[in-house]
Design an enzyme around this catalytic site. Structure first.
Site, PDB file in Angstrom:
ATOM      1  N   TYR A   1      -2.210   0.529  10.760  1.00 11.19           N
ATOM      2  CA  TYR A   1      -2.187   0.024   9.374  1.00 11.19           C
ATOM      3  C   TYR A   1      -0.860   0.358   8.691  1.00 11.19           C
ATOM      4  O   TYR A   1      -0.256  -0.503   8.050  1.00 11.19           O
ATOM      5  CB  TYR A   1      -3.368   0.621   8.599  1.00 11.19           C
ATOM      6  CG  TYR A   1      -3.483   0.112   7.173  1.00 11.19           C
ATOM      7  CD1 TYR A   1      -3.687  -1.232   6.894  1.00 11.19           C
ATOM      8  CD2 TYR A   1      -3.405   0.996   6.094  1.00 11.19           C
ATOM      9  CE1 TYR A   1      -3.799  -1.701   5.589  1.00 11.19           C
ATOM     10  CE2 TYR A   1      -3.525   0.545   4.778  1.00 11.19           C
ATOM     11  CZ  TYR A   1      -3.714  -0.804   4.532  1.00 11.19           C
ATOM     12  OH  TYR A   1      -3.827  -1.267   3.234  1.00 11.19           O
TER      13      TYR A   1
ATOM     14  N   SER B   1       0.879  -1.179   0.000  1.00  7.78           N
ATOM     15  CA  SER B   1       0.000   0.000   0.000  1.00  7.78           C
ATOM     16  C   SER B   1       0.910   1.221   0.000  1.00  7.78           C
ATOM     17  O   SER B   1       2.073   1.136   0.416  1.00  7.78           O
ATOM     18  CB  SER B   1      -0.845   0.012   1.270  1.00  7.78           C
ATOM     19  OG  SER B   1      -1.504   1.252   1.428  1.00  7.78           O
TER      20      SER B   1
END
Ligand code: NAP
Length: 248
Positions: free
Chosen positions: A144, A131
């Site tokens: 995250y 990501s």
């Protein structure tokens, strides 16, 4: 082999790789969704599709999954999630643990399950879905971003550890992709989830699948190390031009 193939990027990757003629083993916790996807793929393609319930946080489930196949040409480590948008001082420990166990420990566990076979056959390609959260940090993303920074560290470590073998390692790192990701992140709050993509044309799961399919279909001597892809309206995790408005 695709983990997290019951939805979003994983499901789209299954369709994309089927179109390239790969036989598939698809894993995720929701078996019904996997079966529906497999049926759909079989209706459009002559390839073989197997499905298996998989929870990457569970060692027994991962070894069952890996035992479904003898040959793993491509492993797409896609299963992952974000939970919550709380700042570090109020992070929920359970959420942090689940993100870490899924995105990091799960990815390592699945990789370990398939790597010996790849080494033995002297072929293989591991694609880790990272990501832009592996490159950046933002307020409210501590749990995250930490996990996706770890995914990037693992990918880069594998590139070094597998040097001298024909096994390829790639990380595909998207920005905003409209999938179930934000619905999961906000515990089923669809209104809040849809706000994430409001006023922009986000990436689709198919856009990311296309990048994965491209990486795995390069000639065997070519290793695509990293692909970072974002919607045109996104410069980083927080710089997003909604409704075409220039950033202030
Ligand atoms: P999604 O639509 O929510 O799909 C996530 C997939 O992961 C589902 O198939 C889910 O299946 C699976 N999964 C979650 N926990 C699992 C577990 N313990 N064991 C096995 N499978 C599990 O989200 P997505 O956007 O496609 O996300 C895929 C990957 O892309 C993730 O790694 C995510 O971090 C990354 N990513 C997404 C975005 C984005 O904006 N959407 C951006 C950058 C990176 P089950 O629930 O059936 O298990």
């Amino acid at each position: 082999m695709i983990t997290g193939a019951s939805a979003g990027i994983g499901a789209a990757t299954a369709v994309a790789l089927a179109a390239h003629g790969f036989d598939l083993l698809l894993g995720a916790r929701r078996l019904d969704a996997l079966e529906a996807l497999a049926e759909d793929i079989r209706a459009h393609s002559p390839i073989k599709v197997a499905v298996s319930q998989l929870d990457v946080t569970d060692p027994a489930s991962v070894s069952d999954f890996a035992s479904e196949v003898e040959v793993a040409d491509v492993l797409v480590n896609n299963a992952g999630l974000a939970l919550g948008r709380d700042r570090i001082e109020s992070l929920d420990e359970g959420d942090v643990r689940t993100m870490w166990e899924t995105n990091v420990e799960g990815l390592i566990r699945v990789t370990r399950a398939f790597l010996p076979g790849m080494r033995g056959r002297a072929t293989g390609h591991i694609v880790n879905v990272g990501s832009i959260a592996g490159f950046e940090t933002y307020a409210g993303g501590g749990g995250y971003t930490a996990s996706k920074h770890a995914v990037r560290a693992i990918t880069r470590t594998l590139r070094i550890e597998l040097l001298g073998t024909p096994i390829r390692v790639t990380e595909v790192s998207p920005g905003l992709v409209e999938t179930e990701f934000s619905i999961v992140r906000f515990a089923g709050d669809r209104d809040r989830a849809s706000q994430v993509y409001e006023g922009i044309d986000p990436l689709t799961a198919e856009d990311v699948a296309d990048a994965i399919a491209w990486a795995v279909t390069r000639p065997p001597h070519v290793n695509i190390d990293e692909i970072v892809l974002k919607p045109v309206a996104q410069a980083n995790s927080t710089a997003i031009a909604r409704d075409g408005a220039p950033l202030k």
